[in-house]
Motif scaffolding. Structure first.
Motif, PDB file in Angstrom:
ATOM      1  N   ASP A   1       0.828  -1.195   0.000  1.00  0.00           N
ATOM      2  CA  ASP A   1       0.000   0.000   0.000  1.00  0.00           C
ATOM      3  C   ASP A   1       0.869   1.254   0.000  1.00  0.00           C
ATOM      4  O   ASP A   1       2.001   1.245   0.493  1.00  0.00           O
TER       5      ASP A   1
ATOM      6  N   THR B   1       2.580   4.695   1.035  1.00  0.00           N
ATOM      7  CA  THR B   1       3.035   5.120   2.354  1.00  0.00           C
ATOM      8  C   THR B   1       3.339   6.605   2.392  1.00  0.00           C
ATOM      9  O   THR B   1       3.623   7.221   1.366  1.00  0.00           O
TER      10      THR B   1
ATOM     11  N   GLY C   1      -6.647   9.959   2.622  1.00  0.00           N
ATOM     12  CA  GLY C   1      -7.374   8.693   2.530  1.00  0.00           C
ATOM     13  C   GLY C   1      -6.584   7.534   3.109  1.00  0.00           C
ATOM     14  O   GLY C   1      -5.797   7.704   4.028  1.00  0.00           O
ATOM     15  N   GLU C   2      -6.766   6.385   2.534  1.00  0.00           N
ATOM     16  CA  GLU C   2      -6.171   5.158   3.058  1.00  0.00           C
ATOM     17  C   GLU C   2      -4.724   4.967   2.614  1.00  0.00           C
ATOM     18  O   GLU C   2      -4.434   4.210   1.696  1.00  0.00           O
TER      19      GLU C   2
ATOM     20  N   GLU D   1      -0.732   4.251   4.315  1.00  0.00           N
ATOM     21  CA  GLU D   1      -0.106   3.749   5.524  1.00  0.00           C
ATOM     22  C   GLU D   1       0.927   4.770   5.992  1.00  0.00           C
ATOM     23  O   GLU D   1       1.778   5.211   5.215  1.00  0.00           O
TER      24      GLU D   1
ATOM     25  N   ARG E   1      -0.923  10.947  12.217  1.00  0.00           N
ATOM     26  CA  ARG E   1      -1.495   9.853  11.418  1.00  0.00           C
ATOM     27  C   ARG E   1      -2.960  10.149  11.087  1.00  0.00           C
ATOM     28  O   ARG E   1      -3.389   9.998   9.934  1.00  0.00           O
TER      29      ARG E   1
ATOM     30  N   ASP F   1       1.362   2.778  11.060  1.00  0.00           N
ATOM     31  CA  ASP F   1       1.246   1.496  10.367  1.00  0.00           C
ATOM     32  C   ASP F   1       2.602   0.830  10.176  1.00  0.00           C
ATOM     33  O   ASP F   1       2.681  -0.296   9.701  1.00  0.00           O
TER      34      ASP F   1
ATOM     35  N   ARG G   1      -4.336  10.745   7.264  1.00  0.00           N
ATOM     36  CA  ARG G   1      -5.383   9.882   6.719  1.00  0.00           C
ATOM     37  C   ARG G   1      -6.632  10.672   6.349  1.00  0.00           C
ATOM     38  O   ARG G   1      -7.313  10.325   5.385  1.00  0.00           O
ATOM     39  N   SER G   2      -6.946  11.721   7.089  1.00  0.00           N
ATOM     40  CA  SER G   2      -8.121  12.526   6.729  1.00  0.00           C
ATOM     41  C   SER G   2      -7.857  13.321   5.451  1.00  0.00           C
ATOM     42  O   SER G   2      -8.770  13.556   4.668  1.00  0.00           O
TER      43      SER G   2
END
Length: 131
Positions: A21, A23, A46-47, A49, A38, A99, A42-43
């Motif tokens: 994924d 990073t 998105g997704e 790591e 983190r 992650d 992520r906000s």
């Protein structure tokens, strides 16, 4: 938990685990800031790591432990044993702080690849014991 090491220059990092994924590296001076970072990353993205930078000095390299005390590079810093470092990384994962981690040597005398393999081996043994 993904594990990276810095190879020489700060921008040159490589993974010792098998993650695929996307990073994003994060530098934070403590775990609370890392957890907030983190969440923010992520906000925004998105997704992805989030991989936390950790500057390390491990025994028996006590000279680098002393050097670590004067380093202020904005990263989380760890000085101690390999078991303690593995415990910190495990806690980072369990608490959802990051992650993965990027190991950065406090001293050029540290073989980060060997250290990373030692940490991964301990984490694997601990995982088998708790399963």
């Amino acid at each position: 938990m993904r594990l990276f090491v810095v190879d020489g220059a700060e921008d040159n990092w490589s993974e010792l685990t098998a993650g695929g994924d996307p990073t994003v590296r994060l530098a934070a001076s403590d775990l609370q800031r890392a957890q907030r970072g983190r969440a923010r990353i992520r906000s925004d993205r998105g997704e992805v790591e989030v991989i936390l930078d950790v500057t390390v000095a491990v025994a028996p390299d006590f000279r680098s432990v002393r050097e670590l005390a004067v380093v202020d590079d904005g990263t989380l810093r760890y000085a101690g044993t390999v078991d303690g470092l593995a415990g910190l990384i495990h806690d980072i994962e369990v608490a959802g702080v990051a992650d993965g981690v990027t190991l950065i040597a406090a001293s050029p005398r540290v073989d980060l690849r060997e250290l990373g393999r030692d940490v991964l081996q301990r984490l694997a043994v601990w995982g088998r014991k708790s399963a």
